[in-house]
Design a protein around this motif. Structure first.
Motif, PDB file in Angstrom:
ATOM      1  N   ASP A   1     -13.231 -50.398  28.515  1.00 53.90           N
ATOM      2  CA  ASP A   1     -12.654 -50.207  27.187  1.00 53.90           C
ATOM      3  C   ASP A   1     -11.191 -50.615  27.260  1.00 53.90           C
ATOM      4  O   ASP A   1     -10.295 -49.786  27.379  1.00 53.90           O
ATOM      5  CB  ASP A   1     -12.787 -48.748  26.760  1.00 53.90           C
TER       6      ASP A   1
ATOM      7  N   SER B   1     -15.866 -44.086  13.741  1.00 56.04           N
ATOM      8  CA  SER B   1     -14.770 -44.373  14.670  1.00 56.04           C
ATOM      9  C   SER B   1     -14.967 -45.732  15.322  1.00 56.04           C
ATOM     10  O   SER B   1     -16.095 -46.162  15.574  1.00 56.04           O
ATOM     11  CB  SER B   1     -14.706 -43.288  15.751  1.00 56.04           C
ATOM     12  N   ASN B   2     -13.856 -46.412  15.591  1.00 55.39           N
ATOM     13  CA  ASN B   2     -13.876 -47.641  16.393  1.00 55.39           C
ATOM     14  C   ASN B   2     -13.583 -47.238  17.827  1.00 55.39           C
ATOM     15  O   ASN B   2     -12.431 -46.985  18.180  1.00 55.39           O
ATOM     16  CB  ASN B   2     -12.832 -48.634  15.892  1.00 55.39           C
ATOM     17  N   SER B   3     -14.622 -47.121  18.642  1.00 55.26           N
ATOM     18  CA  SER B   3     -14.430 -46.566  19.976  1.00 55.26           C
ATOM     19  C   SER B   3     -15.520 -47.060  20.913  1.00 55.26           C
ATOM     20  O   SER B   3     -16.476 -47.724  20.503  1.00 55.26           O
ATOM     21  CB  SER B   3     -14.440 -45.037  19.928  1.00 55.26           C
TER      22      SER B   3
ATOM     23  N   ARG C   1     -16.316 -53.216  21.473  1.00 57.18           N
ATOM     24  CA  ARG C   1     -16.316 -51.811  21.082  1.00 57.18           C
ATOM     25  C   ARG C   1     -17.415 -51.582  20.054  1.00 57.18           C
ATOM     26  O   ARG C   1     -17.926 -52.519  19.444  1.00 57.18           O
ATOM     27  CB  ARG C   1     -14.972 -51.403  20.462  1.00 57.18           C
TER      28      ARG C   1
ATOM     29  N   GLU D   1     -17.628 -45.009  23.767  1.00 59.52           N
ATOM     30  CA  GLU D   1     -17.881 -43.747  24.445  1.00 59.52           C
ATOM     31  C   GLU D   1     -18.601 -44.032  25.762  1.00 59.52           C
ATOM     32  O   GLU D   1     -19.700 -44.599  25.763  1.00 59.52           O
ATOM     33  CB  GLU D   1     -18.717 -42.824  23.559  1.00 59.52           C
TER      34      GLU D   1
END
Length: 361
Positions: free
Chosen positions: A57, A106-108, A148, A110
């Protein structure tokens, strides 16, 4: 007639050993009935250049590879292979021993040790890899080129991905987990004091101490899912370090009530010597880490008054409760994001209402 010396044969054998065969990955162009398999997650920068997701990430979180006739052949990409395996309701995605998923709204990215539900579909030759309503895409913006999961409201603004499937099985890479040193608060302060103002350690540490003060208000914890708090040495309350923007165990969302003053905790993260530019105050920090362990203090083990919530029920792996409710395993782990793929006994909490519910798939 040719004569070969023993040395010639040794050289030939050595060369044969050194010439590893390339793994061939073929582009997926139609949706299969079963997505199980090993793949490269790819953004096609051009007809001949692929950006292959490397599992990180981070900006520029990819490696480049060549595309020819809808295939990628390489001896150097095996460590970035994504294993897609079936689970109830869809598939898990795992790279080098870590599972990948998204977060709703969310822009993520995990990343964890527990399988996260993903679904797969195709639109033309673009693959929609979806987790918690967020979709895996590639951000082409300068200095932000990364893979992402982007939220449903805006993922179309990012570039689509493709999957290239391995034509032969790829061995899972041997992942050596780094040994993280466990230290006291006093030792953490010693390491932090040796840093320059604003500097951080490159290594992570697990710092053990007692919660002496919780800084972040409950409404802010609920909004941002992290918490600032002070921990001190068990036998030296004057030695203290701030756990800054700390997440829950294994990096999941921090929730209200997860810790209390007097609890013994272990916090993992890098150490930082933060200096406030306005006041010049120097604050020793465990910077944006996560909880590893929480042991409740004796003063917090008393039975608390709660209201039993009889409206909670479960069906087919999903718990149904009022909006805002959180779901916890019996060990205290927040598993709300796994709702829909649950099985076992869970505690559901919403404000002062609590319910215990059994879930079957």
């Amino acid at each position: 007639r040719y004569c070969y010396s023993e040395e010639d044969f040794l050289v030939a054998a050595l060369c044969a050993t050194m010439m590893a065969s390339a793994t061939v990955f073929e582009k997926v162009t139609t949706a299969p009935a079963d997505w199980s398999g090993q793949y490269l997650i790819v953004y096609e920068n051009s007809a001949t250049e692929a950006y292959v997701f490397n599992g990180q990430d981070a900006a520029n979180g990819y490696v480049s590879a060549s595309i020819a006739d809808g295939k990628i052949e390489s001896t150097e990409l095996d460590n970035y292979v994504a294993t897609i395996a079936p689970m109830t309701g869809g598939y898990s995605v795992k790279i080098a021993g870590k599972y990948y998923g998204g977060k709703s709204g969310s822009n993520s990215l995990e990343i964890g040790t527990t399988a996260v539900l993903n679904t797969l579909s195709m639109k033309a030759d673009i693959v929609l890899l979806t987790s918690n309503t967020s979709v895996m895409r590639f951000n082409k913006a300068k200095d932000q080129k990364r893979f992402r999961y982007f939220k449903a409201a805006s993922y179309a603004n990012q570039s689509g991905i493709c999957l290239y499937k391995a034509t032969t099985a790829v061995d899972d890479p041997v992942v050596e987990e780094p040994v993280i040193e466990e230290i006291s608060v006093s030792k953490a302060l010693e390491l932090i004091n040796a840093l320059a103002d604003g500097a951080s350690t490159t290594a992570e540490y697990i710092v053990k101490g007692v919660v002496s003060e919780i800084i972040t208000p409950n409404d802010t914890i609920a909004k941002y899912n992290n918490c600032d708090f002070w921990i001190s040495d068990i036998d030296n309350p004057a030695s203290k370090v701030e756990a800054f923007r700390t997440k829950g165990i294994d990096g999941v969302d921090f929730t209200v009530g997860l810790i209390a003053v007097g609890d013994t905790v272990k916090v993992q993260g890098t150490l930082k010597k933060f200096k406030n530019s306005k006041t010049s105050e120097v604050i020793p920090e465990i910077n944006k880490g996560n909880l590893v362990e929480v042991v409740k203090g004796e003063e917090h083990t008393a039975i608390r008054t709660v209201e039993i919530d009889n409206t909670v029920y479960a069906r087919d792996g999903r718990i149904y409760a009022e909006e805002g409710a959180r779901i916890y395993s019996l060990t205290g782990l927040d598993v709300t994001r796994m709702n829909g793929n649950l099985e076992g006994i869970y505690i559901v909490k919403n404000g002062n209402k609590v319910a215990k519910v059994a879930v079957a798939k």
